[in-house]
Write an enzyme that holds these catalytic residues in place. Structure first.
Site, PDB file in Angstrom:
ATOM      1  N   SER A  92       0.849  -1.200   0.000  1.00  0.00           N
ATOM      2  CA  SER A  92       0.000   0.000   0.000  1.00  0.00           C
ATOM      3  C   SER A  92       0.878   1.242   0.000  1.00  0.00           C
ATOM      4  CB  SER A  92      -0.951  -0.029   1.202  1.00  0.00           C
ATOM      5  OG  SER A  92      -1.938   0.960   1.057  1.00  0.00           O
ATOM      6  N   ASN A  93       0.322   2.363   0.371  1.00  0.00           N
ATOM      7  CA  ASN A  93       1.087   3.613   0.382  1.00  0.00           C
ATOM      8  C   ASN A  93       0.580   4.506   1.509  1.00  0.00           C
ATOM      9  OD1 ASN A  93      -1.150   5.329  -0.687  1.00  0.00           O
ATOM     10  ND2 ASN A  93      -0.940   3.895  -2.391  1.00  0.00           N
TER      11      ASN A  93
END
Ligand code: CTP
Length: 413
Positions: free
Chosen positions: A216-217
């Site tokens: 993810s980020n």
């Protein structure tokens, strides 16, 4: 003259019914000025004074200045339900000054006086103008209550910094009447997204490696939620496709997703009938080519995770677009901000890109503030200095409206 606002008129309030609620703080005297300006601008004004407001300003002043009778209690008029009557007839309610107690009661939904009862019986926009000592302003209880109110769509006019009661200097002075009136005028302004359907994506996608791990980020989703709150406030039908679990702004339809593929499906489905699509989500560019069915065990050694490209949702929207649909992208950059953003604008065949330098302080991922540059397909560039994400959202939709009003010219080949 302080703030240079003495001669400014406020025609935007003309013909509107405004409930001006005054709670008990030293700054209550400034509410007199707000009342006078509203009446000068042509508004009908019903003043409410809380019990403790009477310690700071006199009822006679408001009886003389306001156009409508003063209200001080749930039980002092012939109307058995003055709070619901006021809540229904008000075009807008402004609380100035709002003490820490009033803010706390409103956030908790407490209706033990005329002000609390009116605030929770209205569907009109509410403007809360806090005023208190800096220590109180900074206290987590006050900030958390304000965050709750903001999430519910209440408009907060932040206090100014300056000299406070008792001589201390700090943040907590009631905003200048000019700022309060400007906010009231803006809120009563045109419903310029009325009846338009707006699809907004928010948050970072999660691409699973196995049942417990994902790629993810850092996206928090806050900018997307602020865009949704702004669009619904301007009259749009809003669909928010989100990967995060923040409180949904009032009136917004939410679709919760996790992966880029789920987001793609949800966005494309809603976008089919949308007038405006804003891709504020940080969609993963890559995803694991396969997802392990069971948790990958350490004993099996360091795994090799093969990645493949994730779908580029915005580029797909750009290839499917209709002529009257407006597509807006975001570009989170750490270098060559304008060049990178402009090339995404043309590569993805969209109308507008909102570029932010996520390496700058207070900007982008996780922050409550943002600073952006908005670039339109026609080459118009607008900068928005560091401000709240809601203010950035306002600027984005201001540009979208302006852009949609420009008549389509001949296509240059
Ligand atoms: N976007 C998208 N699908 C992707 C990647 C991005 O829809 N797989 C959208 C984002 O929501 C954003 C815009 O495209 O509105 C630009 O995203 P960004 O990550 O800045 O650009 P990329 O095209 O991914 O390019 P790069 O990561 O190389 O900067």
């Amino acid at each position: 003259m302080a703030h240079g606002d003495a001669q400014i008129d406020y025609p935007g309030v003309s013909g509107r019914h405004i409930v001006l609620a005054v709670s008990g703080g030293i700054a209550a005297y400034k509410a007199i000025e707000v009342c006078r300006r509203l009446v000068d601008g042509g508004a009908s004004v019903t003043p409410i004074l809380t019990e403790s407001a009477h310690q700071f300003v006199g009822p006679t002043t408001f009886k003389a200045l306001a156009t409508e009778p003063l209200v001080t209690s749930l039980f002092d008029s012939d109307d058995p339900i003055p709070h619901t009557t006021l809540g229904q007839i008000a075009d807008l309610i402004v609380v100035a000054p709002a003490t820490a107690r009033v803010i706390g009661s409103y956030a908790a939904g407490i209706s033990d006086d005329i002000l609390g009862a009116t605030l929770i019986s209205t569907k009109a926009p509410v403007v809360v103008c806090p005023a208190m000592h800096t220590e109180m302003w900074e206290h987590p209880s006050v900030q958390e209550n304000l965050a709750t109110l903001r999430r519910r769509g209440v408009h907060i006019v932040e206090p100014d910094e300056g000299r406070l009661a008792g001589g201390d200097i700090g943040k907590g002075r009631l905003a200048a009447p000019a700022r309060i009136l400007a906010e009231i005028e803006r809120l009563l302004g045109p419903n310029d997204l009325d009846a338009l359907t707006v699809v907004i994506s928010a948050g970072g996608t999660r691409e699973p490696i196995d049942p417990v791990r994902f790629i993810s980020n850092r996206s928090s989703g806050k900018q997307g939620y602020a865009l949704a709150a702004e669009a619904v406030g301007r009259g749009a039908n809003v669909v928010l496709v989100t990967t995060v679990d923040l409180p949904i702004p009032h009136g917004v339809a939410a679709v919760h997703v996790e992966t880029s593929e789920q987001m793609r499906k949800a966005v494309l489905e809603s976008a089919a009938n949308a007038d405006i699509v804003v891709m504020a989500a940080a969609v993963s560019d890559f995803r694991p080519a396969s997802t392990a069915d069971q948790k990958i065990k350490k004993s099996a050694g360091v795994p090799e995770i093969v990645l493949e490209p994730a779908p580029d949702i915005l580029a797909e929207l750009g290839s499917l677009r209709t002529a009257d649909q407006t597509l807006v992208g975001f570009a989170a950059e750490t270098e060559n901000l304008l060049d990178n953003a402009a090339s995404k604008l043309s590569r993805k065949n969209i109308d507008m890109i909102v570029a932010n330098d996520v390496s700058a302080s207070g900007v982008g991922f996780g922050h409550d503030t943002n600073a952006v540059t908005i670039i339109t397909e026609g080459g118009l560039v607008t900068g928005v200095a560091l401000s709240s994400k809601r203010e950035v959202a306002r600027a984005v939709f201001d540009q979208v409206i302006r852009y949609r009003e420009i008549p389509a010219g001949p296509t240059l080949v």
